[in-house]
Design an enzyme around this catalytic site. Sequence first.
Site, short mmCIF file in Angstrom:
data_model
loop_
_atom_site.label_atom_id
_atom_site.label_comp_id
_atom_site.label_asym_id
_atom_site.label_seq_id
_atom_site.Cartn_x
_atom_site.Cartn_y
_atom_site.Cartn_z
CD GLU A 1 -2.72 0.92 2.60
OE1 GLU A 1 -2.62 -0.06 3.37
OE2 GLU A 1 -3.40 1.92 2.86
NE ARG B 1 3.94 -7.43 11.20
CZ ARG B 1 3.51 -6.55 10.32
NH1 ARG B 1 2.46 -6.79 9.60
NH2 ARG B 1 4.13 -5.40 10.16
CE LYS C 1 3.15 0.23 4.85
NZ LYS C 1 2.51 0.02 3.54
P1 ATP Z 1 2.80 -1.92 8.09
O1 ATP Z 1 2.22 -2.77 9.16
O2 ATP Z 1 4.22 -1.58 8.27
O3 ATP Z 1 1.98 -0.71 7.78
P2 ATP Z 1 1.53 -3.30 5.98
O4 ATP Z 1 1.38 -4.75 6.13
O5 ATP Z 1 0.36 -2.47 6.20
O6 ATP Z 1 2.78 -2.84 6.82
P3 ATP Z 1 1.61 -3.31 3.14
O7 ATP Z 1 2.07 -2.23 2.25
O8 ATP Z 1 0.20 -3.65 3.15
O9 ATP Z 1 2.11 -2.91 4.58
O10 ATP Z 1 2.51 -4.60 2.92
C1 ATP Z 1 2.84 -5.16 1.68
C2 ATP Z 1 3.18 -6.60 1.89
O11 ATP Z 1 4.25 -6.72 2.80
C3 ATP Z 1 2.01 -7.35 2.49
O12 ATP Z 1 1.85 -8.57 1.79
C4 ATP Z 1 2.41 -7.57 3.91
O13 ATP Z 1 1.86 -8.74 4.42
C5 ATP Z 1 3.93 -7.64 3.82
N1 ATP Z 1 4.54 -7.22 5.08
C6 ATP Z 1 4.36 -6.07 5.76
N2 ATP Z 1 5.04 -6.05 6.91
C7 ATP Z 1 5.71 -7.23 6.97
C8 ATP Z 1 6.59 -7.83 7.93
N3 ATP Z 1 6.94 -7.20 9.05
N4 ATP Z 1 7.08 -9.05 7.66
C9 ATP Z 1 6.75 -9.70 6.52
N5 ATP Z 1 5.92 -9.20 5.59
C10 ATP Z 1 5.39 -7.97 5.80
MG MG Z 2 -1.40 -3.34 4.90
#
Ligand code: ATP
Ligand code: MG
Length: 557
Positions: free
Chosen positions: A36, A262, A272
């Site tokens: 995102e 994660r 983020k």
């Molecule tokens: P954040 O929690 O930092 O805002 P998010 O999951 O909302 O992260 P996205 O942009 O939706 O961020 O993530 C893109 C991809 O990265 C998704 O498939 C998500 O599952 C994966 N992802 C995000 N954070 C992690 C993590 N700490 N470890 C492994 N994969 C991750």
């Molecule tokens: Mg997300």
Amino acid sequence: MSNNEQSKPSNFIHQIIEHDLETGAHNKVVTRFPPEPNGYLHIGHAKSICLNFGTAEKFGGVCNLRFDDTNPEKEEQEYIDSIVEDVRWLGFQWDGDIRYTSDYFDELYSYAVHLIKAGKAYVCDLSPYEAREYRGNFNTPGTNSPFRDRSVEENLELFEKMKNGEFDEGACSLRAKIDMASPNMNMRDPMLYRILKKEHHQTGNKWCIYPIYDFAHGQSDAIEGITHSLCTLEFEDHRPLYDWFIENLPVPSQPKQYEFGRLNLNYTVTSKRKLKQLVDDKVVESWDDPRMPTISGLRRRGYTPTSIRNFCDSIGVTRSYGVVDMGMLEAAIRDDLDKHAPRAMCVLKPLKVTITNFPEGEEEWFELPAHPKDESMGSRKVPFTRNLLIEQEDFAEVPPRKWKRLTQGVAVRLRGSYVITCDEVIKDAEGNVVELKCSYDPATKGANPEGYKPKGVIHWVSADNSLPCEVRLYDRLFTEENPDGDKERDFLELLNPESLVVLSGARAEIGLKDAAVESRYQFERTGYFNIDKSSTADKVVFNRTVGLRDSWGKQQN
Ligand code: ATP
Ligand code: MG
């Protein structure tokens, strides 16, 4: 030992795919990385990138890069650009063009209409507050919305009006008609579309209703023919909803979702939202501040793509929750730089040394190998002059036991050049040591001294011909292992006040004068460094990537 030389860590996703290929459930693997664009990518995302792109690579498939852009309120072009740059820098190539969930807004709209026509979605006028009340909670089943039984015709008409901008934000929403008593909260008539009168970075003002992430995500995967939708464990409870959509919609393919744990790293945060707060509150300089666990921050710190990919491989992919030690990430970069970074000398906190028996104005050049084990890296030249600089810490007036450096009356070798002996210590009015008068032994060029033994080997540079530079030493950003986990204190109260120490008077060997930004070095005895992008013609700035050894928690030097 190198991380990737250890026994292969487990990756249950690869096992599933091997099975799918063997049984013919699939004959080609299609994955995607779906960020995102609401912030910069962090090391957790690197795990997901390596998993998605790496899996496709391993099985001869393809991986898409798709921006999951359903929330124009929080998204920006700057984030899109940085994410593209990070994925590329890590060395991965997506299939075809960059994709956007917003490319599918027309299809998603028609899917919503499809559900309405099937009597499986309705326009609900409950306010967000009322909708929450009706939803119940984990122990209490929800209550049906009074708008749940609107006719198909009325729903079609209202949804059309929503789309045409005839209602205010929050006045109504489109919801799936599933089961308000489901033990899975996600199945309690979840929202599909909301009114949001915001311009979108891709679609401009075309839409004033936007699909909810849960409604867009799985269908976008289906449209792209994703075979294995990989995501993190928080989405496990959403899978029944995603499956419900796929079963009830005329989608072109049926992706299957698999959840993995994660990546969490200690002494930092991987969210983020929290990273954005650090930037917005000016706790750090920017998203790519070298203390940030962002990919751009790690890059600026001096990490290589290889080191990050090796790290991600080394932690494996499982379904369990765990916290990885920051030391593992540091070991990965140390490993890579030890093999590939040229050596150089830099005195971080200089102390003046005058070689009294070496003529003023003369220079003698010494040739040193760029790497002790890799001859192909060639050599470098450093000038020896009357005025030299050594590390303040390498001299002690009253040395502790087993001191292997300089003290009065003692000899040490200056790395790659002569053995010198300290004859006299000069102090200022306050008693601080400001200069050492030393003599060199001309017979010790490439030879051991006769009749005495140097105490040790120390690094040095010429004071007359060296490169003035600023050195930035970094430490962990937080003092606590789990800055997110303290119930009493906000993570911003747990910042390490010494996460950045700036040394403005450092001097590096002159050969580094024209080195490019991001050039990486091992400065002998002090760590791995790289040239920061803020360097100018007048001031070269070095970031310390990591120390030579894992000395965290012990005395750092
Ligand atoms: P954040 O929690 O930092 O805002 P998010 O999951 O909302 O992260 P996205 O942009 O939706 O961020 O993530 C893109 C991809 O990265 C998704 O498939 C998500 O599952 C994966 N992802 C995000 N954070 C992690 C993590 N700490 N470890 C492994 N994969 C991750
Ligand atoms: Mg997300």
